[in-house]
Design an enzyme around this catalytic site. Structure first.
Site, PDB file in Angstrom:
ATOM      1  N   GLU A 184       3.939   6.602  -0.438  1.00  0.00           N
ATOM      2  CA  GLU A 184       3.409   5.625   0.516  1.00  0.00           C
ATOM      3  C   GLU A 184       4.258   4.366   0.589  1.00  0.00           C
ATOM      4  OE1 GLU A 184      -0.046   8.226  -0.766  1.00  0.00           O
ATOM      5  OE2 GLU A 184       1.558   7.113  -1.806  1.00  0.00           O
ATOM      6  N   PHE A 237     -14.674   8.655  -6.216  1.00  0.00           N
ATOM      7  CA  PHE A 237     -13.319   9.177  -6.400  1.00  0.00           C
ATOM      8  C   PHE A 237     -12.363   8.543  -5.388  1.00  0.00           C
ATOM      9  CE2 PHE A 237     -10.089  12.481  -5.373  1.00  0.00           C
ATOM     10  CZ  PHE A 237      -9.429  12.479  -6.596  1.00  0.00           C
ATOM     11  N   LYS A 242     -14.416   7.138   5.819  1.00  0.00           N
ATOM     12  CA  LYS A 242     -14.299   8.515   6.309  1.00  0.00           C
ATOM     13  C   LYS A 242     -15.408   8.858   7.304  1.00  0.00           C
ATOM     14  CE  LYS A 242     -13.142  13.141   4.640  1.00  0.00           C
ATOM     15  NZ  LYS A 242     -12.877  13.977   3.438  1.00  0.00           N
ATOM     16  N   MET A 276      23.209  -7.176 -10.629  1.00  0.00           N
ATOM     17  CA  MET A 276      22.900  -8.596 -10.472  1.00  0.00           C
ATOM     18  C   MET A 276      22.314  -9.172 -11.754  1.00  0.00           C
ATOM     19  SD  MET A 276      23.259 -11.130  -8.494  1.00  0.00           S
ATOM     20  CE  MET A 276      23.398 -10.669  -6.765  1.00  0.00           C
TER      21      MET A 276
END
Length: 579
Positions: free
Chosen positions: A68, A130, A180, A494
């Site tokens: 994601e 859940f 949902k 760096m």
């Protein structure tokens, strides 16, 4: 009165009423907002959306990322390289929390992104169900606006507000969390009405002309004026307006990292990049100018260095659309609120034609010093080891600056910003304020989806590339023609540079072992090559650019090369070091 009522009834009766599930309404709205590409990853709480997507394949291209975080960075790259709002979809719980870094990155870099997350059934909210996470409170600090929808009838209003807020005023990310049950619920959908105003939200400040006049008086009287521009010019689509002002007044202009390209790096009045690893002249002379004109930039600490020693001698004119940025870091003598697309022409009209040759010559003199001490050695090294700078030199020669560069974060990022040619805006896609390692590869995926006809090149280090290396699978599956350059110095470069310069070379956990990047790419079916000798560098870059489709080029560069100039942290910009 009766005829008016009848007319309204007739209008209502002619509207097409569709019985749609909430998930289908979401996709209809995306179409209405001219969204054509979505980046996402399915999961339990967004299955209804993905089920609906099955019937929208001709209208909405969905890119299945491998994480994601890859989805939101791709949405950022899509947005930053185009004039569109990026869209990402994720499921509840870990799917939503995996968006947080990208949301924070988009927030600080003012990138319009709309994220749609699934959520557990409304009846389960607060029960620790859940994959339930309170994503609204989690993301509140890193979004411009967020909301939760528990009833399908509220989806159109929520998404209309989301797109309006994301792209208006100072842009930013928004998140809409949809339960949902709302995705499954059927409603009568009569069409989508875009949002154009919200009572409590005023993204376009009123321009006060008296401040324009005050700014003009200061600038016209200045002997050593200096213009600093940032990404606000690009967001405001005010590149021409900026150039008009600079050319009329002859004022030297310098860019922030995110402002690169708003004024061509080849323009005679462009004097370089500001910041910790910016160019010598604009940093050094900041403390010599008498008036600073800041346009669409926020005086970030990497630009100002030690604040109490920053341009104390100068009057400051600050043009910005966001009131929160005025006086936040640097006190403005004249604040000019408004979209710089509108304020710059007003200011230009009030300014006198001018030339500041002697002042500009001071920049040129310091440029010569930097070229002698730093630039020539970086672009034309006499050592056997390859440098990052010479890679950019050949890339410029081969592409004539006609590319979009998506960098990761680190030494390669600063080298790219310093040496790449940016003749136009929206060609430099990088993580500025947050400095997110792992940004470059997924951002390049998004940029290529938005610009299929342009060269899109991801430049990354061996550390950052591994943070989202899984997105090679996305490139492979969807045939996304991103060119990838991994500048491998076998260090977290760096951090190692700081440890060398400021911590007595005590290299603590910066040695990094990496895989054979070419072999990894080839395992995904992506053409790849490894280069470590100068004799093959230019030809390999040419081969990469000429190869159809995606290509990964791993280039072995010097292990302990540093990026200079550098303003040490906690120092004044005038203390910038050339070595």
């Amino acid at each position: 009165m009766e005829s008016t009522f009848n007319a309204l009834e007739t209008e209502r009766s002619t509207q097409t009423i569709k019985k749609l599930k909430g998930a289908e309404v979401i996709l209809e709205i995306l179409k209405a907002e001219n969204v054509n590409t979505i980046f996402g990853y399915p999961g339990g709480a967004v299955i209804p959306i993905y089920d609906a997507l099955y019937d929208y394949k001709d209208d909405l291209k969905h890119i299945l990322v491998r994480h994601e975080q890859g989805a939101i960075h791709a949405a950022q790259g899509f947005s930053r390289s185009s004039n569109h709002t990026g869209v990402a979809i994720a499921t509840s719980g870990p799917g939503a929390t995996n968006l947080v870094t990208g949301l924070a990155d988009a927030m600080i870099d003012s990138t319009p992104v709309v994220c749609i997350t699934g959520q557990v059934y409304a009846s389960l909210l607060g029960s620790d169900a859940f994959q339930e996470v309170d994503v609204i409170n989690v993301t509140a600090p890193v979004t411009k606006w967020n909301c939760q929808v528990t009833d399908a009838k509220d989806i159109p209003t929520a998404l209309a507000k989301a797109f309006y807020i994301a792209r208006s005023g100072r842009p930013g990310p928004v998140l809409v969390d949809i339960t949902k049950n709302a995705q499954l619920q059927e409603i009568d959908f009569t069409g989508y009405e875009a949002c154009n105003s919200i009572r409590s939200y005023h993204p376009k400040p009123r321009i006060r002309h008296e401040y324009i006049e005050q700014a003009a008086l200061l600038i016209n009287a200045a002997k050593r004026p200096f213009l600093l521009f940032g990404q606000g010019v690009i967001i405001g689509k005010a590149e021409k307006e900026l150039q008009d002002l600079v050319e009329k007044t002859g004022i030297p202009a310098a860019s922030t990292a995110l402002g690169l390209g708003a004024l061509s790096t080849e323009h005679p009045l462009y004097v370089g990049m500001l910041g910790m690893h910016g160019h010598y002249a604009p940093n050094k002379l900041t403390n010599d100018c008498d008036v600073i004109i800041a346009v669409g930039m926020r005086f970030d600490d990497r630009v100002t260095g030690k604040l109490d020693q920053y341009a104390r001698q100068a009057k400051v004119v600050h043009l910005d659309i966001d009131l929160a940025e005025i006086d936040k870091n640097v006190k403005a003598d004249v604040p000019v609120l408004g979209n710089c697309k509108e304020t710059l022409p007003l200011l230009t009209e009030a300014l006198s034609e001018n030339s500041h040759k002697e002042w500009l010559d001071q920049f040129k003199e310091l440029h010569r010093e930097e070229n002698l001490e730093v630039v020539h050695k970086e672009l034309n090294p006499e050592t056997e080891e390859l440098t990052m700078g010479e890679v950019l030199k050949y890339l410029n020669q081969l592409t004539h600056g006609e590319y979009i560069i998506c960098t990761d974060v680190g030494q390669h990022q600063m080298i790219s910003c310093r040496y790449a040619e940016f003749k136009k805006s929206k060609r430099n896609v990088t993580s500025g304020g947050l400095g997110t390692m792992g940004f470059g590869l997924p951002a390049a995926i998004g940029a290529k989806m938005a610009n299929p006809d342009k060269h899109v090149i991801c430049i990354a280090g061996d550390g950052g590339f591994q943070m989202n290396i899984q997105e090679l699978g996305t490139i492979s599956q969807f045939g996304i023609g991103v060119k990838m350059i991994v500048l491998n110095n076998s260090f977290l470069g760096m951090v190692r540079q700081w440890q060398e310069l400021f911590h007595d070379k005590r290299y603590s956990f910066v040695d990094i072992t990496s895989p054979d990047f070419s072999a990894v790419a080839e395992a995904y079916g992506i053409k790849a090559k490894h280069v470590k000798e100068r004799a093959f560098l230019e030809s390999s870059l040419k081969e990469m650019l000429e190869t159809e489709g995606s290509y990964l080029l791993e280039i072995k560069v010097g292990k302990e090369n540093n990026v200079f100039p550098m303003v040490p942290q906690g120092c004044s910009v005038s203390e910038i070091r050339l070595k």
